[in-house]
Design a protein around this motif. Sequence first.
Motif, short mmCIF file in Angstrom:
data_model
loop_
_atom_site.label_atom_id
_atom_site.label_comp_id
_atom_site.label_asym_id
_atom_site.label_seq_id
_atom_site.Cartn_x
_atom_site.Cartn_y
_atom_site.Cartn_z
N TYR A 144 9.80 -4.53 5.92
CA TYR A 144 11.20 -4.24 6.62
C TYR A 144 11.48 -5.44 7.63
O TYR A 144 10.43 -5.76 8.49
CB TYR A 144 11.07 -2.96 7.37
CG TYR A 144 12.22 -2.57 8.17
CD1 TYR A 144 13.31 -2.10 7.88
CD2 TYR A 144 12.36 -2.70 9.61
CE1 TYR A 144 14.68 -1.72 8.48
CE2 TYR A 144 13.20 -2.51 10.37
CZ TYR A 144 14.54 -1.80 9.98
OH TYR A 144 15.62 -1.69 10.69
N GLN A 145 12.62 -5.76 7.93
CA GLN A 145 12.77 -7.07 8.61
C GLN A 145 13.51 -6.25 10.19
O GLN A 145 14.55 -5.63 10.01
CB GLN A 145 13.91 -7.78 8.04
CG GLN A 145 13.44 -8.64 7.00
CD GLN A 145 14.29 -9.78 6.29
OE1 GLN A 145 15.56 -9.65 7.00
NE2 GLN A 145 14.13 -10.17 5.35
N GLY A 146 12.85 -6.49 11.23
CA GLY A 146 12.94 -5.78 12.56
C GLY A 146 12.06 -4.97 12.74
O GLY A 146 10.91 -4.98 12.52
N GLY A 147 12.61 -3.77 13.55
CA GLY A 147 11.39 -2.89 13.92
C GLY A 147 10.45 -3.47 14.84
O GLY A 147 10.72 -4.35 15.78
N ALA A 148 9.08 -3.20 14.81
CA ALA A 148 8.03 -3.80 15.50
C ALA A 148 7.85 -4.92 15.43
O ALA A 148 7.00 -5.87 15.81
CB ALA A 148 6.86 -2.82 15.24
N GLY A 149 8.05 -5.50 14.03
CA GLY A 149 7.83 -6.91 13.51
C GLY A 149 6.39 -6.98 12.78
O GLY A 149 6.04 -8.30 12.87
N LEU A 150 5.58 -5.93 12.60
CA LEU A 150 4.57 -6.03 12.12
C LEU A 150 4.26 -5.66 10.66
O LEU A 150 3.01 -5.57 10.18
CB LEU A 150 3.38 -5.02 12.93
CG LEU A 150 3.42 -5.43 14.41
CD1 LEU A 150 2.64 -4.30 15.13
CD2 LEU A 150 2.95 -6.65 14.66
N GLY A 151 5.47 -5.41 10.10
CA GLY A 151 5.19 -4.94 8.53
C GLY A 151 4.71 -6.08 7.71
O GLY A 151 4.94 -7.33 8.02
N LYS A 152 3.84 -5.71 6.86
CA LYS A 152 3.45 -6.53 6.04
C LYS A 152 3.30 -6.37 4.40
O LYS A 152 3.39 -4.97 4.12
CB LYS A 152 1.68 -6.91 6.38
CG LYS A 152 0.89 -5.62 6.15
CD LYS A 152 -0.73 -5.91 6.56
CE LYS A 152 -1.32 -6.71 5.41
NZ LYS A 152 -2.67 -6.73 5.54
N PRO A 153 3.42 -7.08 3.51
CA PRO A 153 3.37 -6.79 2.03
C PRO A 153 2.25 -5.92 1.67
O PRO A 153 1.17 -6.30 2.08
CB PRO A 153 3.41 -7.94 1.35
CG PRO A 153 4.07 -9.06 2.35
CD PRO A 153 3.60 -8.45 3.54
N LEU A 154 2.33 -4.96 1.07
CA LEU A 154 1.23 -4.11 0.51
C LEU A 154 0.83 -3.97 -1.10
O LEU A 154 2.06 -3.79 -1.53
CB LEU A 154 1.03 -2.85 1.03
CG LEU A 154 0.95 -3.00 2.90
CD1 LEU A 154 1.14 -1.39 3.30
CD2 LEU A 154 -0.40 -3.28 3.35
N ARG A 155 -0.17 -3.51 -1.37
CA ARG A 155 -0.29 -3.49 -2.82
C ARG A 155 -0.73 -1.81 -2.75
O ARG A 155 -1.71 -1.51 -2.18
CB ARG A 155 -0.95 -4.30 -3.54
CG ARG A 155 -1.41 -4.11 -4.97
CD ARG A 155 -1.98 -5.20 -5.88
NE ARG A 155 -3.16 -5.77 -5.16
CZ ARG A 155 -3.77 -6.85 -5.73
NH1 ARG A 155 -3.36 -7.41 -6.78
NH2 ARG A 155 -4.85 -7.12 -4.99
N SER A 156 -0.26 -1.16 -3.95
CA SER A 156 -0.63 0.34 -4.07
C SER A 156 -2.23 0.27 -4.21
O SER A 156 -2.72 -0.47 -4.90
CB SER A 156 -0.04 0.81 -5.43
OG SER A 156 -0.48 2.07 -5.54
N THR A 157 -2.73 1.52 -3.60
CA THR A 157 -4.25 1.47 -3.55
C THR A 157 -4.62 2.35 -5.13
O THR A 157 -5.81 2.15 -5.45
CB THR A 157 -4.80 2.52 -2.43
OG1 THR A 157 -3.99 3.75 -2.83
CG2 THR A 157 -4.48 1.92 -1.11
N VAL A 158 -3.50 2.69 -5.67
CA VAL A 158 -3.82 3.43 -7.03
C VAL A 158 -3.87 2.40 -8.17
O VAL A 158 -2.84 1.59 -8.21
CB VAL A 158 -2.79 4.44 -7.14
CG1 VAL A 158 -2.74 5.18 -8.33
CG2 VAL A 158 -2.91 5.62 -6.12
N HIS A 159 -4.81 2.73 -8.94
CA HIS A 159 -4.73 1.76 -10.12
C HIS A 159 -4.04 2.72 -11.15
O HIS A 159 -4.63 3.80 -11.62
CB HIS A 159 -6.06 1.48 -10.82
CG HIS A 159 -6.82 0.37 -9.82
ND1 HIS A 159 -7.09 -0.96 -10.13
CD2 HIS A 159 -7.40 0.58 -8.46
CE1 HIS A 159 -7.49 -1.50 -9.27
NE2 HIS A 159 -7.80 -0.66 -8.02
#
Length: 346
Positions: A144-159
């Motif tokens: 997300y662009q904005g908000g707290a500015g701390l968002g980072k790309p994540l990969r699902s923990t589930v295989h």
Amino acid sequence: MKIGIAAGYWTSRPPRDVDGRLAAAEEAGVESFWTAETYGSDAIAPLSWWGARTGRMRLGTAVCQMSARTPTALAMAAQTVDHLSGGRMVLGIGASGPQVVEGWYGQPYPRPLERTREYVEIMRRVWAREEPVRFEGKHYRLPYQGGAGLGKPLRSTVHPVRRDVPVHLGAEGPKNVALAAEIADGWIPLWFSPKSDDFYRAALAEGFARPGARRGAEDFEVAGVVWAVEGEDVEAAAAKLKPTIALYVGGMGAKGTNFHLDVFERMGWGEECARIQDLYLAGRKQEAADAVPTAMVEDVALVGPAEKICDDLKARWLGTCLTTLVLGGWPRAELCARLVETAAGR
């Protein structure tokens, strides 16, 4: 043609004895089980709860509304059910309509085809699990662009059990149907009529012909919900569906913007639809239901004695683009077994 069965959504209470009905349907050879949602009961929870009682049926949503969940949230739910069921999930999604999207979910409705394309792409990136999910679209952006500015790309923990959960699009208009043929694994029509088969085949063909189309007609599923109401008296059986048709034609949309009404208009029921809608919007719901002709019901449903229902399936429905006929209305197991035999050409 394969035969499925649908629980749909409910109002005052869930349908009764679903466990017993599902067991009987599975024994009868019914191949898939489908749930739905509007703005009450949701589709995922019942699919998981009841689906746990089945052993081999595919488990599908017909449909989950996109605006109810972010793409990553629905991707999580789908891969969770897929894990728990051993790879039996079929994710049907739909854009719904502006009244529900903006009135219930508080989300903007415009440009639904564009949103659908982005939504499906994000879900597939989640399931592929090749890298942390990043997406820069007109409607969805990760992070997300904005908000707290701390968002980072994540990969699902589930295989995931499958890196490509089947996605079906619920669609009624020709542009949405073509989009389904282009980017999805299947299409879920509502109020499908055999008399509209050529119209829908043309829309599907347009999507299949687009550059980069995901599938072709030979490996694309068309799973339509078709109500089956058994009864010795055809008029009485049809009457049970008339309030539902009146609701969709008259109340599931605004004047001038009702996709369900458009479907029936294309079948040639324009005058009847106008009257049904006027009565329904005036609060005269019973009169609206009474204004639905029995022939209009028979265009989109299987009604009457068991023998007639099987004959109608064979004569009118088996030659259409439907590859899975999903029975609405919880027909008895004996009728399900006969329809499975008929659909198999036996």
